[in-house]
Design an enzyme around this catalytic site. Structure first.
Site, PDB file in Angstrom:
ATOM      1  N   ASP A   1       0.818  -1.216   0.000  1.00  0.00           N
ATOM      2  CA  ASP A   1       0.000   0.000   0.000  1.00  0.00           C
ATOM      3  C   ASP A   1       0.849   1.261   0.000  1.00  0.00           C
ATOM      4  OD1 ASP A   1       0.736  -0.975   2.558  1.00  0.00           O
ATOM      5  OD2 ASP A   1      -0.698   0.354   3.549  1.00  0.00           O
TER       6      ASP A   1
ATOM      7  N   HIS B   1       7.926   8.577   4.285  1.00  0.00           N
ATOM      8  CA  HIS B   1       6.748   9.378   4.632  1.00  0.00           C
ATOM      9  C   HIS B   1       6.965  10.858   4.317  1.00  0.00           C
ATOM     10  CE1 HIS B   1       4.372   6.356   7.259  1.00  0.00           C
ATOM     11  NE2 HIS B   1       5.287   5.695   6.566  1.00  0.00           N
TER      12      HIS B   1
ATOM     13  N   GLU C   1      -0.556  -2.083   5.280  1.00  0.00           N
ATOM     14  CA  GLU C   1       0.359  -1.963   6.428  1.00  0.00           C
ATOM     15  C   GLU C   1       0.216  -0.610   7.107  1.00  0.00           C
ATOM     16  OE1 GLU C   1       3.477  -0.805   8.860  1.00  0.00           O
ATOM     17  OE2 GLU C   1       3.357   0.082   6.862  1.00  0.00           O
TER      18      GLU C   1
ATOM     19  N   ARG D   1      18.926  -6.078  13.707  1.00  0.00           N
ATOM     20  CA  ARG D   1      18.974  -6.023  15.161  1.00  0.00           C
ATOM     21  C   ARG D   1      18.199  -7.208  15.724  1.00  0.00           C
ATOM     22  NH1 ARG D   1      20.006  -2.243  19.114  1.00  0.00           N
ATOM     23  NH2 ARG D   1      19.089  -2.732  21.138  1.00  0.00           N
TER      24      ARG D   1
END
Length: 427
Positions: free
Chosen positions: A83, A368, A141, A182
């Site tokens: 998405d 974003h 998501e 990580r």
């Protein structure tokens, strides 16, 4: 092993041009969460051209299997999200978004095209591995409740049940050619906060005749931070942020109510539940003490994301063999959230970051943002690396099975898949 590694790299290089084209097509035609109809159709067609039999799930999700030798022996799942975000793109590139106000600003076009590239590599090597690879192309998501939760509910982690789940995400802070990993708790849970404070509005010159909800809201915003500073253990990362406050009055008008939106994030589920109770008690009690009323809605979001340590160690070792030890970076904990966390709370999972910045510093805009873009080199690294990680994980788990005397059969796999889903005990 070295011969197989060379073959994977060669296949990744051979397919890079197509993968760049796929990514640019997806980037130019973004779709918002749970609206990925054309994206799912594109993915389905590409998978069919590989000779696979994709199935739809959660409306716009797509799932397919690549079966190697002895397919019932072990399964590894690979996930990509599809998405886009409600952002107006500002890049001036030939593949700029054609959908007004919609953009692949979080790299999900990269994830999708990269996993398609991985699928093409693995289908060409299906005689080189034992087990099954499950491809998960996931919707939604970026929007609660998250496509991962819906796909898990519909059985994406069954028939067959994967021993491990791998996912990758773009990371503009690293140059293309590097990845970050990580072990353990990596990304935060996320809850959305919606707060309404009600008082009695009126003329700003006569506050004694009103009950000022702006003042009450200000006290709540400040006081709520003590939940983090004085109620949370310093050992538990926590973030409480309010990003939207609407007090729709004027210079001389006190409004009747104030509306506030925020987010709460942490890396501990028990503290998460406790904090919700502290927030409700503080909001309601403080408003009442000042003569006002307040309502707090908490929309329960994604859990924290945990990378299973042993799986992550194997993934790191495989990545170092593929890229070189100097190109695999240790990541810090990150208080952003990802619905891949649902997979990590249900199965052994590893979520790693794919470098996308150019060496000269270009393509460094954060996700974003309206100027996010990537170095195309990442689209050669990503598919090949994930294919190599998958092959190594299948080989490692098969070796574990033989060492422990575990024998997987189709009947055993089916029995295991019939077990009800449940969250792992560390939740």
């Amino acid at each position: 092993m070295q011969d197989l590694l060379s073959r994977v790299k060669a296949l990744a290089a051979d397919g890079a041009t197509d993968i760049v084209a796929w990514r640019q097509h997806l980037h130019a035609h973004p779709e918002l969460s749970f609206e990925e109809v054309a994206t799912a159709a594109f993915v389905t067609e590409q998978l069919r051209q590989l000779g696979l039999r994709p199935q739809s799930m959660a409306n716009t999700g797509v799932v397919a299997l690549i079966e190697g030798r002895n397919p019932a022996s072990r399964t590894v799942a690979l996930r990509a999200d599809m998405d886009a975000l409600p952002i107006q793109e500002q890049n001036d590139v030939p593949y700029k978004s054609t959908a007004p106000g919609v953009m692949h600003a979080c790299g999900h076009d990269v994830h999708t095209s990269s996993l398609l590239g991985t699928a093409r590599i693995l289908t060409q090597l299906r005689n080189e591995f034992e087990g099954t690879v499950k491809l998960i192309f996931q919707p939604g998501e970026e929007r609660l409740p998250g496509g991962a939760a819906l796909m898990i509910k519909e059985g994406v982690l069954q028939n067959p049940t994967p021993a491990s789940v791998l996912g990758q995400h773009v990371f503009p802070m690293l140059p293309a050619g590097k990845v970050g990993m990580r072990a353990g708790r990596y990304m935060a849970s996320t809850d959305e906060l919606y707060l309404t404070v009600r008082g009695k509005g009126g003329h700003g010159a006569m506050p004694e005749q009103n009950l000022d909800p702006v003042l009450v809201a200000a006290h709540i915003i400040v006081a709520a931070q003590q939940i983090i500073s004085r109620r949370a253990s310093p050992k538990i990362p926590s973030v409480l942020s309010f990003g939207k406050v609407i007090a729709n009055g004027a210079t001389n008008v006190i409004p009747n109510e104030v509306y506030i939106e925020g987010t709460f994030r942490t890396l501990n589920e028990e503290w998460r539940r406790e904090a919700h109770g502290h927030l409700r008690k503080l909001v309601e009690g403080l408003a009442e003490s000042m003569g006002a009323t307040a309502e707090l809605e908490i929309r329960h979001g994604y859990p924290y994301l945990e990378n299973e340590p042993e799986l992550t160690a194997r993934t790191r070792a495989a990545a170092e063999a593929y890229l070189g030890i100097e190109n695999v970076i240790e990541l810090d904990q990150w208080m952003a959230a990802e619905d891949f966390a649902y997979y990590s709370q249900t199965a052994d999972a590893c979520f790693y970051r794919l470098g996308t910045r150019s060496e000269d510093g270009r393509n460094a805009s954060s996700v974003h943002t309206p100027t996010f873009d990537i170095d195309p080199k990442a689209l050669e690294v990503g598919p090949g690396l994930m294919a190599w990680l998958t092959l190594q994980e299948l080989a490692a788990t098969m070796a574990q099975n033989r060492a422990t005397g575990t024998v997987a059969t189709a009947e055993m796999s089916a029995a295991g898949a019939a077990e009800p889903d449940g969250m792992k005990s560390h939740v």
